[in-house]
Enzyme design. Structure first.
Site, PDB file in Angstrom:
ATOM      1  CD1 TRP A   1       0.928  -0.474   2.956  1.00  0.00           C
ATOM      2  CD2 TRP A   1      -0.512   1.101   3.561  1.00  0.00           C
ATOM      3  NE1 TRP A   1       1.306  -0.038   4.195  1.00  0.00           N
ATOM      4  CE2 TRP A   1       0.449   0.930   4.600  1.00  0.00           C
ATOM      5  CE3 TRP A   1      -1.519   2.036   3.731  1.00  0.00           C
ATOM      6  CZ2 TRP A   1       0.424   1.679   5.772  1.00  0.00           C
ATOM      7  CZ3 TRP A   1      -1.547   2.772   4.917  1.00  0.00           C
ATOM      8  CH2 TRP A   1      -0.581   2.590   5.913  1.00  0.00           C
ATOM      9  CG  ASP A   2       4.884   0.759   1.300  1.00  0.00           C
ATOM     10  OD1 ASP A   2       3.959   0.166   1.871  1.00  0.00           O
ATOM     11  OD2 ASP A   2       6.082   0.566   1.558  1.00  0.00           O
TER      12      ASP A   2
ATOM     13  CD  GLU B   1       2.718  -4.706   9.050  1.00  0.00           C
ATOM     14  OE1 GLU B   1       3.804  -5.198   9.405  1.00  0.00           O
ATOM     15  OE2 GLU B   1       2.453  -4.400   7.879  1.00  0.00           O
TER      16      GLU B   1
ATOM     17  CE  LYS C   1       6.691  -2.822  11.136  1.00  0.00           C
ATOM     18  NZ  LYS C   1       6.370  -3.807  10.088  1.00  0.00           N
ATOM     19  CD  GLN C   2       2.975   1.067   9.905  1.00  0.00           C
ATOM     20  OE1 GLN C   2       3.640   0.047   9.887  1.00  0.00           O
ATOM     21  NE2 GLN C   2       2.492   1.637   8.812  1.00  0.00           N
TER      22      GLN C   2
END
Length: 804
Positions: free
Chosen positions: A383-384, A517, A633-634
């Site tokens: 998806w980046d 994630e 994680k993000q």
């Protein structure tokens, strides 16, 4: 408040500061693995790591072709229905970079040679990587050696490399062995495994094959010494085909002979030269690669010969000139110019140059997470591309953005099949893929990330806002929106919620994973629900627009998709109902949106007692340990506040940022840029700058420890977004543009351009505000303190710095 800020700065002992080049003035064997990535060259289709021409010692000998992959069966220890079946891995194709040098029959090896005056450059204005040095041979002779390497932005299948050898004092026999070698999964020419294929459990690394991947199918060489040499191969499992070839141009006053030998896995042309002092020996190698999903190698070999023939006819000077002109245009559209920090200027341009190298000639292929600079993440598309890269391209190079969207549209048949496998309607795009099939073996952090559907819709919206391309929206775009909306409507369900004695209809989405994630397979992930709501509304409004204004396109859409949109029953009505009832978890006591329905019930991660060497957590803790904690994680909720900023009040953004930022490890390369943008939007200027620096130097400083696997392309796009959407505060409402400029105090000014619906705008950030000019094209509506202002060509509007 605790924040995860890492020190960021360019190592001054190694890289010279230059606004248009990355320059290395001292050979650093210990840093060679990262330098192979940082100095790599590519054009979106063909990529070459910065391995030495002499071969031998390298971390990862790498030449990659976008989309050229091998397939393999995913073997699950415990299989289940619907698990991904077919893995895909980008293939390290035959290496044409080899141009080995011998003087007095002694080989030149960079790792052991006695060298001086070393200088290596990657020039962002020419797209040429070069290396200069003086070699003192074992016999005491001084030899100047210069090599150049270029992958053409203008000619998709072409690379040009040159070696120049000048004897400075004494004559000597010189031999240059120019080769094309099939390394068989990364082995060097002496069958030694490269360091990049060491053992490990890092899922970010490339897969190791334990079998032969490329089967030789063709060897072709003409009778003349200067004729082309072609090798052909076919992947053992995917059956993709490849032809690669080379041809030489020799320029020297010295006497020489040439001979060519061709074998199934190796072709080499050996030049034996009577070297004389002061007489430069220049050998230029033209290289071509062509691939296909099924065209025979013989036809691909013909294409290689035509590519090489045209290059020879045009000449190297003309090829370099077309490269420079292409880059002139690219920088005119894409450059960010800053004053006040030459180091930051260099780093910004390096990141922007990586975006050119990852996207220029994709030709309706995707953009892999590492572009074509390495084999990390197996060369998969995520998806980046849609969330980070396409918005950059839509605003600077919209035609490339359109091709990337068409690439996703062409994946719709496979996406429809994947949705059916998961008992859903519509289409589900794969979490990671090359050929359109899901390649993630770990569904919890893979297939469960249904939000990729909304990412594709978001990319389409960004492209439409920048271009107004109604033709694309009416055809491919609308079809994508219909199928993704169907998926959301079927995936979720309506329920009744009682609130303060009143019942209301809510739409809930269970069993999904958001961008973070470290929290998987949950109910009502905030990011997923916010983006699904956007996707549903965008699909509904697009169908309604086509029905009213483009009836022929609407009728064609109904035929292609079987869309039900009648008075008796309407899918569109169902989409609107689901969107309006979308459940967003909320904590009144904290005034924040929980990342998912049960997130606040988890124990907070013990950051104070987590050693620095235990990051990233995914490499040191079992997933179950991570999943049961509040740890990210993000950015997840924070990302939702960036992508759908109009859905959140500024006070809400601050409260949510304050809660989640201390929980965010930054273990993902996609996080720092988003945290910077939102920090800027809520007035946390120092924090915005710190996170921006993390993103800016992520690869140049190898802060994530895996730059040796390739460039983090999405993070590079995030650097652009930090400046444009963070520091300049650009928002596109769909009707007009809005700015909230806040130049970092570390800079004196910043300037960039954007394409917006037929207009070319220039934005100049200054300490007290921004000057927005329409350089060319149609008038543009921009919001100011006095309301909406129409700015025409040649005019500008001053926007003062807001008080946040």
């Amino acid at each position: 408040m605790r924040h995860h800020i890492l020190p960021a700065g360019l190592p001054t002992h190694k890289y010279e500061v230059d606004p248009w080049r990355l320059v290395e003035i001292e050979f650093d064997p210990e840093g060679a693995s990262v330098d192979e990535t940082l100095f790599a060259i590519g054009n979106g289709y063909l990529g070459m790591r910065a391995n030495p021409s002499e071969g031998r010692e390298s971390y990862s000998h790498g030449t990659y072709l976008n989309g050229f992959h091998e397939t393999w069966e995913i073997r699950h220890a415990e299989d289940a229905y619907g698990f991904a079946k077919t893995g895909q891995t980008i293939v390290n194709v035959p290496d044409s970079k080899l141009m080995k040098l011998y003087v007095d029959d002694e080989p030149f090896l960079l790792s052991t040679a006695d060298i001086s005056d070393f200088r290596r450059e990657l020039d962002f204005s020419t797209g040429i990587s070069s290396r200069d040095l003086i070699w003192r041979t074992p016999a005491g002779k001084s030899i100047r050696v210069r090599t150049e390497r270029m992958v053409s932005f203008e000619h998709r299948h072409l690379a040009v490399m040159t070696i120049e050898v000048t004897l400075l004092d004494e004559p000597a026999p010189v031999v240059i062995s120019s080769q094309m070698l099939n390394r068989q999964d990364g082995q060097d020419e002496y069958h030694v495994r490269i360091a990049a294929l060491g053992e490990g459990m890092d899922p970010r690394q490339a897969r190791k094959f334990d079998r032969r991947v490329l089967t030789p199918r063709l060897q072709r060489h003409g009778r003349d010494a200067d004729s082309s040499v072609i090798l052909g191969f076919q992947c053992a499992s995917s059956a993709m085909t490849l032809a690669c070839g080379y041809q030489h141009l020799v320029d020297t006053a010295c006497d020489y002979t040439a001979s060519t030998e061709i074998m199934p896995d190796l072709a080499k042309t050996v030049f034996t030269i009577d070297g004389q002092p002061g007489q430069t020996i220049r050998i230029t190698k033209l290289v071509s690669y062509h691939t296909s999903t099924g065209v025979p190698c013989e036809e691909l070999a013909d294409r290689c010969e035509r590519t090489l023939g045209r290059a020879r006819t045009h000449g190297v000077h003309a090829i370099k000139e077309s490269q420079r002109l292409w880059l002139d245009e690219y920088w005119a559209r894409s450059d960010i110019q800053v004053t006040g920090s030459a180091t930051d200027q260099q780093a910004i341009r390096w990141n922007l140059f990586q975006l050119a190298q990852a996207t220029a000639r994709t030709q309706e292929q995707g953009v892999a997470a590492k572009g074509v600079t390495g084999g990390g993440y197996d060369g998969h598309y995520f998806w980046d591309t849609e969330v980070y890269v396409v918005p950059f391209l839509a605003a600077t190079n919209p035609e490339i953005a359109r091709k990337l969207l068409r690439f996703r549209w062409k994946m719709l048949p496979a996406a429809r099949n994947r949705a059916r496998e998961l008992n859903q309607s519509g289409a589900l795009f794969p979490w990671r893929t090359i050929n359109g099939e899901e390649a993630s073996a770990y569904y919890a952090a893979g297939t469960a990330q249904y939000h990729i559907n909304a990412a594709v819709a978001y990319a389409l919206e960004r492209y439409m806002l920048a271009t107004g391309d109604s033709e694309f929206l009416a055809t491919e775009g609308a079809e994508i929106l219909v199928e993704t909306a169907r998926l959301w409507c079927d995936l979720g369900f309506h329920a009744t919620e009682n609130l303060n004695g009143l019942s209301r209809d809510v739409f809930r989405i269970h069993g999904v994973t958001g961008p973070d994630e470290y929290t998987t397979v949950v109910n009502d992930n905030l990011y997923t629900n916010v983006m699904a709501r956007f996707n549903l509304r965008y699909a509904a409004s697009t169908v309604a627009h086509l029905r009213e204004h483009q009836p022929q396109a609407y009728a064609a859409l109904v035929r292609r998709t079987g869309l039900i949109d009648t008075d008796e029953g309407s899918e569109v009505t169902n989409w609107i109902r689901a969107a309006d009832a979308m459940y967003l978890p909320y904590s009144p006591s904290l005034g924040i949106y929980p990342q998912e329905d049960s997130f606040l019930d988890r124990e907070r991660w013990d950051f104070d007692n987590t050693p620095a060497d235990k990051y990233p957590l995914l490499l040191h803790y079992h997933p179950l340990v991570i999943y049961r904690h509040q740890v990210l994680k993000q950015a997840d909720v924070v990302l939702a506040m960036y992508l759908r900023g109009d859905q959140f009040e500024i006070a809400e953004k601050r409260r949510n940022f304050d809660y989640y930022d201390p929980l965010t490890t930054g273990d993902s390369s996609l996080s720092a840029c988003v945290q910077s943008i939102v920090a800027a939007q809520i007035g946390y200027r120092d924090l915005a700058w710190s996170y921006f620096r993390q993103a800016l130097y992520l690869d140049l400083n190898n802060t994530h420890g895996n730059t040796d696997q390739g460039v983090h392309i999405a993070s590079a796009a995030g650097v652009w977004a930090c400046v444009v959407h963070g520091f300049a505060g650009l928002e596109d409402t769909g009707h007009h543009l809005r700015f909230a400029p806040q130049l970092p105090e570390q800079w004196q000014s910043a300037r960039f351009g954007i394409h917006h619906r037929g207009s070319q705008l220039q934005v100049e950030l200054l300490p007290d505000g921004a000057r927005v000019s329409v350089l060319a094209g149609l008038p543009t509506q921009i919001e100011s303190s006095d309301g909406l202002v129409t700015v025409s060509e040649g005019e500008h509007l001053w926007i003062p710095r807001p008080e946040l």
